[in-house]
Design an enzyme around this catalytic site. Structure first.
Site, PDB file in Angstrom:
ATOM      1  N   ASP A  16       0.822  -1.212   0.000  1.00 26.14           N
ATOM      2  CA  ASP A  16       0.000   0.000   0.000  1.00 26.14           C
ATOM      3  C   ASP A  16       0.865   1.274   0.000  1.00 26.14           C
ATOM      4  O   ASP A  16       1.955   1.282   0.578  1.00 26.14           O
ATOM      5  CB  ASP A  16      -0.889  -0.023   1.259  1.00 26.14           C
ATOM      6  CG  ASP A  16      -2.024   0.966   1.160  1.00 26.14           C
ATOM      7  OD1 ASP A  16      -2.276   1.506   0.070  1.00 26.14           O
ATOM      8  OD2 ASP A  16      -2.669   1.198   2.193  1.00 26.14           O
ATOM      9  N   GLY A  17       0.350   2.310  -0.625  1.00 27.62           N
ATOM     10  CA  GLY A  17       1.013   3.619  -0.567  1.00 27.62           C
ATOM     11  C   GLY A  17       1.601   4.078  -1.887  1.00 27.62           C
ATOM     12  O   GLY A  17       2.259   5.118  -1.954  1.00 27.62           O
ATOM     13  N   ARG A  20       0.110   7.557  -2.984  1.00 24.61           N
ATOM     14  CA  ARG A  20       0.632   8.694  -2.205  1.00 24.61           C
ATOM     15  C   ARG A  20       2.092   8.982  -2.535  1.00 24.61           C
ATOM     16  O   ARG A  20       2.522  10.120  -2.582  1.00 24.61           O
ATOM     17  CB  ARG A  20       0.478   8.414  -0.693  1.00 24.61           C
ATOM     18  CG  ARG A  20      -0.891   8.785  -0.169  1.00 24.61           C
ATOM     19  CD  ARG A  20      -1.178   8.149   1.149  1.00 24.61           C
ATOM     20  NE  ARG A  20      -1.461   6.719   0.985  1.00 24.61           N
ATOM     21  CZ  ARG A  20      -1.521   5.853   1.974  1.00 24.61           C
ATOM     22  NH1 ARG A  20      -1.283   6.258   3.215  1.00 24.61           N
ATOM     23  NH2 ARG A  20      -1.809   4.605   1.751  1.00 24.61           N
ATOM     24  N   ARG A  29      -0.444   8.509 -10.678  1.00 23.41           N
ATOM     25  CA  ARG A  29      -0.519   7.369  -9.753  1.00 23.41           C
ATOM     26  C   ARG A  29       0.182   6.131 -10.316  1.00 23.41           C
ATOM     27  O   ARG A  29       0.805   5.366  -9.585  1.00 23.41           O
ATOM     28  CB  ARG A  29      -1.983   7.041  -9.442  1.00 23.41           C
ATOM     29  CG  ARG A  29      -2.674   8.106  -8.609  1.00 23.41           C
ATOM     30  CD  ARG A  29      -4.114   7.725  -8.324  1.00 23.41           C
ATOM     31  NE  ARG A  29      -4.216   6.446  -7.638  1.00 23.41           N
ATOM     32  CZ  ARG A  29      -4.088   6.280  -6.330  1.00 23.41           C
ATOM     33  NH1 ARG A  29      -3.871   7.322  -5.548  1.00 23.41           N
ATOM     34  NH2 ARG A  29      -4.187   5.088  -5.804  1.00 23.41           N
ATOM     35  N   HIS A  33       2.736   2.899  -8.948  1.00 26.13           N
ATOM     36  CA  HIS A  33       2.580   1.441  -9.104  1.00 26.13           C
ATOM     37  C   HIS A  33       3.812   0.843  -9.783  1.00 26.13           C
ATOM     38  O   HIS A  33       4.239  -0.260  -9.442  1.00 26.13           O
ATOM     39  CB  HIS A  33       1.317   1.122  -9.917  1.00 26.13           C
ATOM     40  CG  HIS A  33       0.053   1.528  -9.219  1.00 26.13           C
ATOM     41  ND1 HIS A  33      -0.189   1.245  -7.895  1.00 26.13           N
ATOM     42  CD2 HIS A  33      -1.039   2.221  -9.648  1.00 26.13           C
ATOM     43  CE1 HIS A  33      -1.373   1.724  -7.541  1.00 26.13           C
ATOM     44  NE2 HIS A  33      -1.901   2.336  -8.586  1.00 26.13           N
ATOM     45  N   THR A  62     -10.554  -7.378  -5.260  1.00 28.76           N
ATOM     46  CA  THR A  62     -11.848  -7.426  -5.951  1.00 28.76           C
ATOM     47  C   THR A  62     -12.470  -6.022  -6.003  1.00 28.76           C
ATOM     48  O   THR A  62     -13.324  -5.755  -6.833  1.00 28.76           O
ATOM     49  CB  THR A  62     -12.821  -8.401  -5.234  1.00 28.76           C
ATOM     50  OG1 THR A  62     -12.734  -8.168  -3.821  1.00 28.76           O
ATOM     51  CG2 THR A  62     -12.484  -9.850  -5.511  1.00 28.76           C
ATOM     52  N   TRP A  65     -11.285  -2.679  -9.023  1.00 25.60           N
ATOM     53  CA  TRP A  65     -11.876  -2.375 -10.340  1.00 25.60           C
ATOM     54  C   TRP A  65     -12.580  -1.022 -10.325  1.00 25.60           C
ATOM     55  O   TRP A  65     -12.841  -0.447 -11.379  1.00 25.60           O
ATOM     56  CB  TRP A  65     -12.881  -3.455 -10.746  1.00 25.60           C
ATOM     57  CG  TRP A  65     -12.269  -4.818 -10.897  1.00 25.60           C
ATOM     58  CD1 TRP A  65     -12.380  -5.847 -10.001  1.00 25.60           C
ATOM     59  CD2 TRP A  65     -11.446  -5.307 -11.966  1.00 25.60           C
ATOM     60  NE1 TRP A  65     -11.666  -6.944 -10.456  1.00 25.60           N
ATOM     61  CE2 TRP A  65     -11.100  -6.645 -11.663  1.00 25.60           C
ATOM     62  CE3 TRP A  65     -10.969  -4.742 -13.160  1.00 25.60           C
ATOM     63  CZ2 TRP A  65     -10.298  -7.419 -12.494  1.00 25.60           C
ATOM     64  CZ3 TRP A  65     -10.160  -5.527 -13.987  1.00 25.60           C
ATOM     65  CH2 TRP A  65      -9.840  -6.835 -13.653  1.00 25.60           C
ATOM     66  N   ARG A  67     -11.394   1.708  -9.466  1.00 19.15           N
ATOM     67  CA  ARG A  67     -10.449   2.804  -9.763  1.00 19.15           C
ATOM     68  C   ARG A  67     -10.585   3.240 -11.224  1.00 19.15           C
ATOM     69  O   ARG A  67     -11.103   2.496 -12.054  1.00 19.15           O
ATOM     70  CB  ARG A  67      -9.023   2.334  -9.478  1.00 19.15           C
ATOM     71  CG  ARG A  67      -8.855   2.063  -8.000  1.00 19.15           C
ATOM     72  CD  ARG A  67      -7.429   1.794  -7.639  1.00 19.15           C
ATOM     73  NE  ARG A  67      -7.333   1.597  -6.199  1.00 19.15           N
ATOM     74  CZ  ARG A  67      -6.252   1.799  -5.478  1.00 19.15           C
ATOM     75  NH1 ARG A  67      -5.135   2.181  -6.056  1.00 19.15           N
ATOM     76  NH2 ARG A  67      -6.268   1.604  -4.181  1.00 19.15           N
ATOM     77  N   LEU A 126      11.279 -20.148  -2.678  1.00 19.35           N
ATOM     78  CA  LEU A 126      10.078 -19.461  -2.187  1.00 19.35           C
ATOM     79  C   LEU A 126       8.851 -19.823  -3.018  1.00 19.35           C
ATOM     80  O   LEU A 126       8.939 -19.902  -4.244  1.00 19.35           O
ATOM     81  CB  LEU A 126      10.342 -17.953  -2.303  1.00 19.35           C
ATOM     82  CG  LEU A 126       9.189 -17.008  -1.980  1.00 19.35           C
ATOM     83  CD1 LEU A 126       8.984 -16.914  -0.480  1.00 19.35           C
ATOM     84  CD2 LEU A 126       9.457 -15.612  -2.557  1.00 19.35           C
TER      85      LEU A 126
HETATM   86  C1  FPP Z   1      -2.185   0.002  -3.202  1.00 12.08           C
HETATM   87  O1  FPP Z   1      -1.653   1.298  -3.165  1.00 12.08           O
HETATM   88  C2  FPP Z   1      -1.601  -0.700  -4.318  1.00 12.08           C
HETATM   89  C3  FPP Z   1      -2.294  -1.292  -5.326  1.00 12.08           C
HETATM   90  C4  FPP Z   1      -3.763  -1.315  -5.388  1.00 12.08           C
HETATM   91  C5  FPP Z   1      -1.592  -1.937  -6.448  1.00 12.08           C
HETATM   92  C6  FPP Z   1      -0.393  -2.726  -6.048  1.00 12.08           C
HETATM   93  C7  FPP Z   1       0.302  -3.133  -7.260  1.00 12.08           C
HETATM   94  C8  FPP Z   1       1.630  -3.165  -7.405  1.00 12.08           C
HETATM   95  C9  FPP Z   1       2.621  -2.871  -6.362  1.00 12.08           C
HETATM   96  C10 FPP Z   1       2.166  -3.613  -8.708  1.00 12.08           C
HETATM   97  C11 FPP Z   1       2.259  -5.088  -8.589  1.00 12.08           C
HETATM   98  C12 FPP Z   1       2.697  -5.652  -9.793  1.00 12.08           C
HETATM   99  C13 FPP Z   1       2.877  -6.969  -9.951  1.00 12.08           C
HETATM  100  C14 FPP Z   1       3.528  -7.409 -11.150  1.00 12.08           C
HETATM  101  C15 FPP Z   1       2.467  -8.000  -8.968  1.00 12.08           C
HETATM  102  P1  FPP Z   1      -2.603   2.544  -3.421  1.00 12.08           P
HETATM  103  O2  FPP Z   1      -2.621   2.832  -4.861  1.00 12.08           O
HETATM  104  O3  FPP Z   1      -3.939   2.268  -2.813  1.00 12.08           O
HETATM  105  O4  FPP Z   1      -1.857   3.660  -2.653  1.00 12.08           O
HETATM  106  P2  FPP Z   1      -2.522   4.925  -1.945  1.00 12.08           P
HETATM  107  O5  FPP Z   1      -3.312   4.408  -0.775  1.00 12.08           O
HETATM  108  O6  FPP Z   1      -1.341   5.741  -1.551  1.00 12.08           O
HETATM  109  O7  FPP Z   1      -3.388   5.615  -2.980  1.00 12.08           O
END
Ligand code: FPP
Length: 235
Positions: A16-17, A20, A29, A33, A62, A65, A67, A126
């Site tokens: 998460d994060g 931000r 955003r 990612h 789930t 979507w 977003r 792993l």
């Molecule tokens: C939450 O942060 C993060 C997500 C919903 C997406 C997580 C995805 C990745 C790290 C990419 C993963 C890729 C692979 C290949 C597995 P947020 O966007 O909700 O952050 P915020 O709370 O700061 O807005």
């Protein structure tokens, strides 16, 4: 890593994060990612090096979507990139699995998922579970429906249903319960992640955004995990 650390068998991470992190830098955003996906690779490699046996990462829920389409596409493209690269990481010996309701994914992603799972099936390092279109409640409903059908078909009786049977019908069937869940970004929520498997998990909430998370952050979480006195409901 600190000496004398008791390693968890199964770590779960709510990544998460990202949003931000990007906002703080005036970036879109999806740039967050993208950096989050780099962190994910780094942490997978590190867990494998440390000898952690199972890691589950929450990549797409789930609920995600909802977003904006551009953001959803951005995350799915990162997943495609990872799947395309997977062959290059064979030497890492990581067994990769995808957990969640995969039926919604388009043909190209689904084919690559199956290929990646098949090719890494016998790897002995792993086990990495990538949770996509995953929700803990959805997982429990899915397991319940499969078990109910078995009762209906006369394969089992209602009194046969026990915890082991439930375990065996989850996406993580055959794996140990998660014993450490890490959530960076300063949020204190479970967000529908591994509801059944986390019954006795230790939670560690960290004040760092996922793209900034690194090996030292994981060391810190593992040291904290070792300090916790785990009693499993006993005394
Ligand atoms: C939450 O942060 C993060 C997500 C919903 C997406 C997580 C995805 C990745 C790290 C990419 C993963 C890729 C692979 C290949 C597995 P947020 O966007 O909700 O952050 P915020 O709370 O700061 O807005």
């Amino acid at each position: 890593m600190a000496q004398g650390v008791l390693l968890p068998k199964h770590i779960g991470i709510i990544m998460d994060g990202n949003g931000r992190w990007a906002k703080l830098r005036g970036l879109p955003r999806n740039a967050g990612h993208k950096m989050g996906a780099k962190t994910f690779r780094k942490i997978v490699r590190y867990c494998n090096k440390l000898g952690i046996k199972y890691l589950t990462v929450y990549a797409f829920s789930t609920e995600n979507w909802k977003r904006p389409q551009e953001e959803v596409n951005g995350i799915l493209n990162l997943l495609r990139e990872y799947l395309n690269d997977a062959k290059n990481y064979k030497h890492e010996n990581v067994r990769t699995k995808f957990i969640g309701d995969l039926s919604v994914f388009e043909g190209d992603i689904l084919d690559k998922i199956k290929e990646c799972e098949f090719e890494s099936e016998n790897f002995t390092g792993l086990t990495l579970n990538i949770a996509i279109n995953y929700g803990g409640r959805n997982e429990l409903l899915h397991a319940t429906k499969v078990i109910a059908q078995k009762v209906k078909d006369g394969e089992i009786q209602p009194e046969d249903i026990d915890e082991a049977m439930m375990d065996n019908h989850l996406y993580t069937a055959g794996q140990p319960d998660v014993d450490l869940i890490i959530r960076p970004s300063g949020e204190f929520r479970l967000s529908n992640f591994m509801l059944w498997q986390s019954a006795y998990a230790e939670y560690i909430f960290m004040d760092i955004l996922w793209p900034d998370f690194n090996e030292k952050s994981l060391d810190k979480a593992l040291a904290e995990f070792t300090k916790r006195n785990r009693r499993f409901g006993g005394i």
